[in-house]
Design an enzyme around this catalytic site. Structure first.
Site, PDB file in Angstrom:
ATOM      1  N   HIS A 183     -12.747  15.875   0.638  1.00 58.35           N
ATOM      2  CA  HIS A 183     -12.673  14.627  -0.116  1.00 58.35           C
ATOM      3  C   HIS A 183     -14.181  14.322  -0.825  1.00 58.35           C
ATOM      4  O   HIS A 183     -14.144  13.408  -1.784  1.00 58.35           O
ATOM      5  CB  HIS A 183     -12.038  13.606   0.353  1.00 58.35           C
ATOM      6  CG  HIS A 183     -10.482  13.828   0.776  1.00 58.35           C
ATOM      7  ND1 HIS A 183      -9.569  14.251  -0.278  1.00 58.35           N
ATOM      8  CD2 HIS A 183      -9.894  13.757   1.753  1.00 58.35           C
ATOM      9  CE1 HIS A 183      -8.386  14.336   0.308  1.00 58.35           C
ATOM     10  NE2 HIS A 183      -8.728  14.392   1.619  1.00 58.35           N
ATOM     11  N   CYS A 204      -3.472  13.602   7.449  1.00 57.64           N
ATOM     12  CA  CYS A 204      -4.651  14.349   7.134  1.00 57.64           C
ATOM     13  C   CYS A 204      -5.047  14.923   8.526  1.00 57.64           C
ATOM     14  O   CYS A 204      -5.537  16.011   8.862  1.00 57.64           O
ATOM     15  CB  CYS A 204      -5.729  13.454   6.560  1.00 57.64           C
ATOM     16  SG  CYS A 204      -5.891  14.147   4.752  1.00 57.64           S
ATOM     17  N   CYS A 227     -13.189  14.177   6.800  1.00 59.40           N
ATOM     18  CA  CYS A 227     -12.582  13.633   5.563  1.00 59.40           C
ATOM     19  C   CYS A 227     -13.595  14.010   4.382  1.00 59.40           C
ATOM     20  O   CYS A 227     -13.092  14.599   3.342  1.00 59.40           O
ATOM     21  CB  CYS A 227     -12.654  12.342   5.607  1.00 59.40           C
ATOM     22  SG  CYS A 227     -12.005  11.325   6.733  1.00 59.40           S
ATOM     23  N   HIS A 264       3.418 -19.916  -0.461  1.00 65.93           N
ATOM     24  CA  HIS A 264       2.626 -19.153  -1.354  1.00 65.93           C
ATOM     25  C   HIS A 264       3.518 -19.277  -2.885  1.00 65.93           C
ATOM     26  O   HIS A 264       2.802 -18.615  -3.728  1.00 65.93           O
ATOM     27  CB  HIS A 264       2.479 -17.991  -1.126  1.00 65.93           C
ATOM     28  CG  HIS A 264       1.574 -17.619   0.207  1.00 65.93           C
ATOM     29  ND1 HIS A 264       0.481 -17.815   0.271  1.00 65.93           N
ATOM     30  CD2 HIS A 264       2.098 -17.096   1.705  1.00 65.93           C
ATOM     31  CE1 HIS A 264      -0.134 -17.650   1.791  1.00 65.93           C
ATOM     32  NE2 HIS A 264       1.006 -17.303   2.392  1.00 65.93           N
ATOM     33  N   CYS A 307       8.055 -16.397   2.490  1.00 67.79           N
ATOM     34  CA  CYS A 307       6.580 -16.315   1.986  1.00 67.79           C
ATOM     35  C   CYS A 307       6.501 -17.468   1.086  1.00 67.79           C
ATOM     36  O   CYS A 307       5.517 -18.022   0.865  1.00 67.79           O
ATOM     37  CB  CYS A 307       6.544 -15.027   1.325  1.00 67.79           C
ATOM     38  SG  CYS A 307       6.800 -13.594   2.699  1.00 67.79           S
ATOM     39  N   ARG A 319      -0.863   7.908   5.885  1.00 69.84           N
ATOM     40  CA  ARG A 319      -1.648   9.277   5.206  1.00 69.84           C
ATOM     41  C   ARG A 319      -2.744   9.661   5.830  1.00 69.84           C
ATOM     42  O   ARG A 319      -2.944  10.855   5.880  1.00 69.84           O
ATOM     43  CB  ARG A 319      -2.092   8.704   3.688  1.00 69.84           C
ATOM     44  CG  ARG A 319      -2.507   9.696   2.851  1.00 69.84           C
ATOM     45  CD  ARG A 319      -1.505  10.787   2.514  1.00 69.84           C
ATOM     46  NE  ARG A 319      -1.725  12.148   1.909  1.00 69.84           N
ATOM     47  CZ  ARG A 319      -2.032  13.013   2.847  1.00 69.84           C
ATOM     48  NH1 ARG A 319      -1.871  13.065   4.006  1.00 69.84           N
ATOM     49  NH2 ARG A 319      -2.502  14.152   2.229  1.00 69.84           N
TER      50      ARG A 319
END
Lengths: 172, 264
Positions: free
Chosen positions: B184, B225, B180, B83, B79, B221
């Site tokens: 949330h 859920c 969701c 960069h 990288c 994640r």
């Protein structure tokens, strides 16, 4: 997901149990799908009766009466009713962690009749609104993307619904 | 708060999240106040995140830093070959992801951007989603934006992706028939059994989760859920999760990037 979409309306699953016969849904009967009879023989609509403008389910889902102690277990068990996920229930004070999303269920039986309590467990959207966060515990169809192992099955069996209703009816 | 006498609820700390957010500065935003998930966590968790020496997510930052200058692939590049110093070159990058990619004709998130660079420029194998390498690099690059406010574009070619993401946010799915938004948007700041519900903001990802004791990428994640509401989750890096990532980033416009955040 087309399976759910094929149902014109959410099918409310109820088993009118012949004595000694296990609820077909609890055994994992397949959801009705397109091209097949839309409602399996063991699945019939729950009879919803309005009283003073409020829908209820007066007829018990099983011949065996509900057992409030078994119902308490349904309310606690995270894989079953998990009522404590959202509600506080003083009668279950020995249990840790009562949720705060819904109202306390203390005195539920003073606010609702037994047919109304049964309606709320079976399909709360009929009493509250489609916006309610509360799942319908005795309904199949409607929601999308159900995990394969839960497809065509309600969250609770008919007996678990009756046990839970008996427990709620004791919250005075 | 309800008083239950014997119930052990009293032992649970109610995090002091109120007033910890800010009003969105775009019209028609669904939240009155935008609040980082950090505000919904306990004092202990907050303290762990705020101390770089105690924050376990920094192990991945260090791993990422080592990978940054490691040559890999047929082009013989790392990288750093293109960069240089990530501290300068990657500053702010994560805050504007997902971003439109003209070549792919779709938005790409940070994991995808890293893998595109690997296959096209380094001629190296793309890392698998969820691999320690990809998560470490995502964490390392993400960390260079710590403190930068989230600022995704949702106009032009991003608009249909944004709209799809919004639809997915409000779609009720799974046997539990939940969206969701059910938790949330409508019920943050409350206990869901033992879990204190946040706004589901994404500014801390990849996030060190105390439950799993490792860094969790955002799409994992999302899957968790969906699995919990008994839905069949979309695949990581799918168009659906890309759209959802974009939409939820917009719900958190202006939140400072916290990568690597610590959550429960």
């Amino acid at each position: 997901m087309r399976r759910e979409a094929a149902l014109s309306a959410a099918v409310i699953a109820v088993i009118f149990t012949a004595p000694g016969r296990l609820p077909a849904v609890a055994q994992g009967a397949a959801a009705p799908s397109a091209g097949v009879a839309p409602i399996a023989p063991a699945l019939l609509a729950v009879k919803v009766v309005e009283e003073n403008g409020v829908p209820g389910v007066p007829q018990a889902l099983t011949e065996k009466p509900g057992d409030p102690q078994a119902g308490a277990k349904v309310a606690v068990d995270r894989r079953l009713g998990n009522c404590l996920g959202c509600h506080q229930i003083s009668a279950l004070g020995n249990e840790q962690f009562h949720g705060e999303v819904g109202p306390s269920l203390d005195g539920a039986a003073t606010r609702w009749t037994v047919p109304q309590l049964r309606m709320i467990v079976v399909d709360p959207k009929k009493i509250f609104s489609d916006e309610t966060v509360m799942p319908s515990f005795y309904r199949v169809g409607g929601p999308g993307r159900v995990r394969p192992e839960f497809q065509g099955k309600p969250i609770l069996t008919a007996q678990q619904v009756e046990d839970l209703v008996a427990f709620l009816a004791a919250q005075k | 708060m309800w008083c239950g006498g014997a119930i052990a609820q009293d032992a649970l700390e109610h995090p002091d999240w109120q007033g910890k957010g800010f009003a969105p500065n775009v019209p028609d935003h669904p939240l009155r106040e935008i609040i980082s998930g950090l505000a919904f966590r306990t004092h202990e968790t907050k303290a762990m995140q705020s101390d770089d020496f105690n924050n376990p997510g920094f192990l991945a930052v260090e791993e990422g830093a080592a990978l940054w200058s490691k040559v890999d692939g047929a082009a013989g590049k790392s990288c750093a070959s293109c960069h240089q110093e990530a501290v300068q070159s990657m500053k702010g990058v994560r805050a504007s992801m997902p971003k439109w990619d003209e070549k792919q004709k779709k938005p790409v998130n940070l994991e995808q951007r890293i893998n595109i660079c690997r296959s096209e420029n380094m001629k190296a194998e793309p890392w698998k989603f969820g691999s320690p390498e990809l998560t470490a690099m995502t964490t390392y690059v993400g960390h260079q934006s710590r403190g930068t406010p989230v600022s995704v574009r949702t106009d032009g070619p991003m608009k249909p992706w944004f709209d799809r993401g919004r639809q997915l946010f409000y779609d009720r799915v799974g046997q539990l028939d939940m969206s969701c938004a059910n938790c949330h948007e409508k019920n943050y700041g409350k206990f869901l059994r033992a879990d204190f519900v946040s706004q589901g903001q994404t500014n801390g990802f990849p996030t060190y989760r105390l439950q799993t004791q490792r860094l969790v990428p955002l799409h994992e994640r999302f899957q968790g859920c969906m699995f919990d509401v008994r839905a069949d989750p979309y695949k990581p890096l799918s168009d659906e999760f890309l759209a959802l990532e974009l939409y939820i980033a917009w719900r958190g416009l202006g939140l400072p990037v916290e990568t690597p955040a610590v959550r429960n």
